[in-house]
Each structure stands twice: as C-alpha cells, then as structure tokens.
Design an enzyme around this catalytic site. Structure first.
Site, PDB file in Angstrom:
ATOM      1  N   LYS A  53       0.817  -1.197   0.000  1.00 44.72           N
ATOM      2  CA  LYS A  53       0.000   0.000   0.000  1.00 44.72           C
ATOM      3  C   LYS A  53       0.856   1.254   0.000  1.00 44.72           C
ATOM      4  O   LYS A  53       0.422   2.318  -0.397  1.00 44.72           O
ATOM      5  CB  LYS A  53      -0.884   0.035   1.265  1.00 44.72           C
ATOM      6  CG  LYS A  53      -1.844  -1.097   1.433  1.00 44.72           C
ATOM      7  CD  LYS A  53      -2.533  -0.947   2.827  1.00 44.72           C
ATOM      8  CE  LYS A  53      -3.309  -2.185   3.172  1.00 44.72           C
ATOM      9  NZ  LYS A  53      -3.806  -2.122   4.553  1.00 44.72           N
ATOM     10  N   GLY A  54       2.084   1.122   0.512  1.00 44.95           N
ATOM     11  CA  GLY A  54       2.918   2.272   0.847  1.00 44.95           C
ATOM     12  C   GLY A  54       3.130   3.289  -0.261  1.00 44.95           C
ATOM     13  O   GLY A  54       3.274   4.476   0.005  1.00 44.95           O
ATOM     14  N   ASP A 110       7.641   2.919  -2.257  1.00 47.78           N
ATOM     15  CA  ASP A 110       7.803   3.977  -1.262  1.00 47.78           C
ATOM     16  C   ASP A 110       9.233   4.050  -0.737  1.00 47.78           C
ATOM     17  O   ASP A 110       9.840   5.105  -0.681  1.00 47.78           O
ATOM     18  CB  ASP A 110       6.813   3.787  -0.094  1.00 47.78           C
ATOM     19  CG  ASP A 110       6.828   2.381   0.514  1.00 47.78           C
ATOM     20  OD1 ASP A 110       7.640   1.534   0.067  1.00 47.78           O
ATOM     21  OD2 ASP A 110       6.040   2.128   1.436  1.00 47.78           O
ATOM     22  N   LYS A 141      17.008   3.755   2.258  1.00 50.28           N
ATOM     23  CA  LYS A 141      17.788   3.582   3.492  1.00 50.28           C
ATOM     24  C   LYS A 141      18.991   2.724   3.131  1.00 50.28           C
ATOM     25  O   LYS A 141      19.005   1.518   3.368  1.00 50.28           O
ATOM     26  CB  LYS A 141      16.941   2.841   4.536  1.00 50.28           C
ATOM     27  CG  LYS A 141      16.093   3.712   5.408  1.00 50.28           C
ATOM     28  CD  LYS A 141      15.592   2.899   6.597  1.00 50.28           C
ATOM     29  CE  LYS A 141      14.114   3.044   6.773  1.00 50.28           C
ATOM     30  NZ  LYS A 141      13.575   2.188   7.839  1.00 50.28           N
ATOM     31  N   VAL A 163      10.360   5.689   9.285  1.00 52.51           N
ATOM     32  CA  VAL A 163       9.632   6.881   8.843  1.00 52.51           C
ATOM     33  C   VAL A 163       8.180   6.548   8.478  1.00 52.51           C
ATOM     34  O   VAL A 163       7.876   5.415   8.110  1.00 52.51           O
ATOM     35  CB  VAL A 163      10.332   7.563   7.644  1.00 52.51           C
ATOM     36  CG1 VAL A 163      11.708   8.069   8.043  1.00 52.51           C
ATOM     37  CG2 VAL A 163      10.425   6.632   6.453  1.00 52.51           C
ATOM     38  N   ASP A 169       3.419   3.631   6.587  1.00 52.96           N
ATOM     39  CA  ASP A 169       2.695   3.403   7.846  1.00 52.96           C
ATOM     40  C   ASP A 169       3.583   2.863   8.947  1.00 52.96           C
ATOM     41  O   ASP A 169       4.673   2.343   8.705  1.00 52.96           O
ATOM     42  CB  ASP A 169       1.581   2.377   7.614  1.00 52.96           C
ATOM     43  CG  ASP A 169       2.135   0.959   7.481  1.00 52.96           C
ATOM     44  OD1 ASP A 169       3.020   0.757   6.615  1.00 52.96           O
ATOM     45  OD2 ASP A 169       1.721   0.069   8.249  1.00 52.96           O
ATOM     46  N   ARG A 175      -0.502   6.772   7.368  1.00 51.56           N
ATOM     47  CA  ARG A 175      -0.386   6.840   5.903  1.00 51.56           C
ATOM     48  C   ARG A 175      -0.913   8.170   5.369  1.00 51.56           C
ATOM     49  O   ARG A 175      -0.514   8.630   4.313  1.00 51.56           O
ATOM     50  CB  ARG A 175      -1.176   5.705   5.239  1.00 51.56           C
ATOM     51  CG  ARG A 175      -0.624   4.323   5.479  1.00 51.56           C
ATOM     52  CD  ARG A 175      -1.278   3.322   4.525  1.00 51.56           C
ATOM     53  NE  ARG A 175      -1.086   1.937   4.945  1.00 51.56           N
ATOM     54  CZ  ARG A 175       0.005   1.211   4.673  1.00 51.56           C
ATOM     55  NH1 ARG A 175       0.996   1.724   3.994  1.00 51.56           N
ATOM     56  NH2 ARG A 175       0.092  -0.033   5.094  1.00 51.56           N
TER      57      ARG A 175
HETATM   58  P1  IMP Z   1      12.720  -4.142   2.299  1.00 45.95           P
HETATM   59  O1  IMP Z   1      12.318  -5.433   1.670  1.00 45.95           O
HETATM   60  O2  IMP Z   1      13.417  -4.358   3.613  1.00 45.95           O
HETATM   61  O3  IMP Z   1      13.518  -3.251   1.380  1.00 45.95           O
HETATM   62  O4  IMP Z   1      11.406  -3.436   2.767  1.00 45.95           O
HETATM   63  C1  IMP Z   1      10.708  -2.602   1.981  1.00 45.95           C
HETATM   64  C2  IMP Z   1       9.327  -2.354   2.577  1.00 45.95           C
HETATM   65  O5  IMP Z   1       9.353  -2.288   4.004  1.00 45.95           O
HETATM   66  C3  IMP Z   1       8.836  -1.032   2.114  1.00 45.95           C
HETATM   67  O6  IMP Z   1       8.141  -1.161   0.907  1.00 45.95           O
HETATM   68  C4  IMP Z   1       7.950  -0.588   3.259  1.00 45.95           C
HETATM   69  O7  IMP Z   1       6.660  -1.094   3.082  1.00 45.95           O
HETATM   70  C5  IMP Z   1       8.559  -1.223   4.481  1.00 45.95           C
HETATM   71  N1  IMP Z   1       9.418  -0.265   5.201  1.00 45.95           N
HETATM   72  C6  IMP Z   1      10.765  -0.266   5.282  1.00 45.95           C
HETATM   73  N2  IMP Z   1      11.222   0.751   6.023  1.00 45.95           N
HETATM   74  C7  IMP Z   1      10.136   1.450   6.401  1.00 45.95           C
HETATM   75  C8  IMP Z   1       9.949   2.660   7.185  1.00 45.95           C
HETATM   76  O8  IMP Z   1      10.885   3.315   7.664  1.00 45.95           O
HETATM   77  N3  IMP Z   1       8.662   3.059   7.352  1.00 45.95           N
HETATM   78  C9  IMP Z   1       7.596   2.397   6.835  1.00 45.95           C
HETATM   79  N4  IMP Z   1       7.725   1.280   6.095  1.00 45.95           N
HETATM   80  C10 IMP Z   1       8.985   0.806   5.889  1.00 45.95           C
HETATM   81 MG    MG Z   2       6.120  -0.945   0.577  1.00 45.35          MG
END
Ligand code: IMP
Ligand code: MG
Length: 189
Positions: A53-54, A110, A141, A163, A169, A175
């Site tokens: 959803k982000g 996002d 990040k 964040v 969220d 959101r």
């Molecule tokens: P990854 O697979 O660890 O890169 O995670 C990506 C997903 O984790 C993103 O699409 C977000 O939905 C969630 N996510 C990662 N960091 C944050 C944050 O700081 N705030 C909110 N959602 C996050």
């Molecule tokens: Mg996401």
C-alpha cells in the site's frame, strides 16, 4: 467553535512526529522525477507498477508529473505487518491483472530498506518477459541494504530511522500524513 472540536487531537501535528520532508519538499522532488521519467520514456508507453500500500500516494503524485502516455497497475507484496523490521519473507499478495511480456515496467515503491522485497520483485518481473524493469523509489535507506538494488529514480536518501507519512505506515497508522516524519518514540501512540 465548540469546545469539543478544540480538544480533537490532530494527527498531522502529533507531537510524537518529527518532520523529515515537508509536503512542499516532496512535491518539488516528485515533479523533478516525473519530468526525468517523461524524458527517458518518451515514445515507449511504460507500465507503472505501484507497490501497495505504501506507494499509493507517491504513485498518484508521480503519474500526474509524467506527461506522456503510460499504463498503471497495482501489486501487493507481503510487508512487515506491525513490526518495524523485515522478516525477510517476500510474497505476492495481489498479483498483476495483465501480461507484461515486452512491456517497459517502472516499479513505483515507497522505500527501499533491506532490498529484499525489490530484488525479489524485479527478478520475478524479468522472468515474466518484461522488456525492461526499472525502479522509482521515494526513499532509500542505504545503510540497511542486504540485497543489492539499483534505484533508477530516487527521491531522497534517509538515515536508518523508521519513517511514516505520505503513504508509509507504522502498524497501518500515519499513511494520511501529507509529509514524511520520523516517529520519536515508537512505544508511545
Ligand atoms: P525491504 O524489503 O526491507 O527493502 O522493505 C521494503 C518495505 O518495508 C517497504 O516497501 C515498506 O513497506 C517497508 N518499510 C521499510 N522501512 C520502512 C519505514 O521506515 N517506514 C515504513 N515502512 C517501511
Ligand atoms: Mg512498501
């Protein structure tokens, strides 16, 4: 004004939130990204893929800044649930409704954190015969990366903090914030 409306707590001025990027800063950056994408994809009819959803707010602003013909689809990937750390488990919860063979796919996400979600999704889309698969991410990040992910269009690099806002969220909350913020104390609601 009635006294009851004066007591209504405001989510947007919640004291537990510290602004990282204002609505204006986000709009300026999104407009720049949109112009860049329009230049790069001119004449190619890309298919933008919003990761739910982000990315829903980022996508809705970004598509309005890309002044060329394009398609738009939605996909949902399993997320953290109520936790703030990735489980490392990646699963497609809602898949695409259209074939993507021969299409120029631009994923709209996002945030790239560990990179586990995106590296899985990009490989998955390439295996379905997409002509190209690129990535637009609002936030990065970098410090937390486990899997290498190339971000073709990036909004902002951020430090390792959790964040929220502008689609992102914490346990499904925040959101709706028009800006991006860091939660000062995640244990306080
Ligand atoms: P990854 O697979 O660890 O890169 O995670 C990506 C997903 O984790 C993103 O699409 C977000 O939905 C969630 N996510 C990662 N960091 C944050 C944050 O700081 N705030 C909110 N959602 C996050
Ligand atoms: Mg996401």
């Amino acid at each position: 004004m009635s006294s009851s409306s004066a007591r209504t707590p405001s989510e947007f001025t919640n004291p537990n939130l510290e602004t990282l990027f204002t609505a204006e800063q986000i709009q300026t950056r999104v407009a720049e990204l949109g112009a860049e994408i329009a230049r790069d994809y001119a004449g190619r009819n890309p298919l933008l893929l919003c990761v739910l959803k982000g990315a829903f707010i980022f996508t809705s602003d970004l598509v309005r800044a890309i002044d060329i013909p394009l398609g738009l689809e939605f996909i949902a990937i399993s997320s953290y649930g109520a936790a703030t750390r990735s489980s490392g488990e990646v699963r497609i919860v809602k898949d695409l409704d259209v074939p993507i063979e021969g299409r120029d796919i631009l994923i709209v996400e996002d945030i790239v954190d560990t990179g586990l979600t995106l590296s899985y999704l990009m490989a998955n889309l390439r295996s379905r015969g997409a002509e190209s698969v690129k990535l637009a991410a609002l936030l990065n990040k970098q410090e937390r990366r486990i899997r290498e992910v190339n971000i073709d269009y990036l909004g902002f690099t951020i430090p390792d903090a959790f964040v929220v806002g502008y689609g992102l969220d914490f346990a499904e909350r925040y959101r709706n914030l028009p800006y991006i913020a860091v939660i000062k104390d995640p244990s306080r609601q």
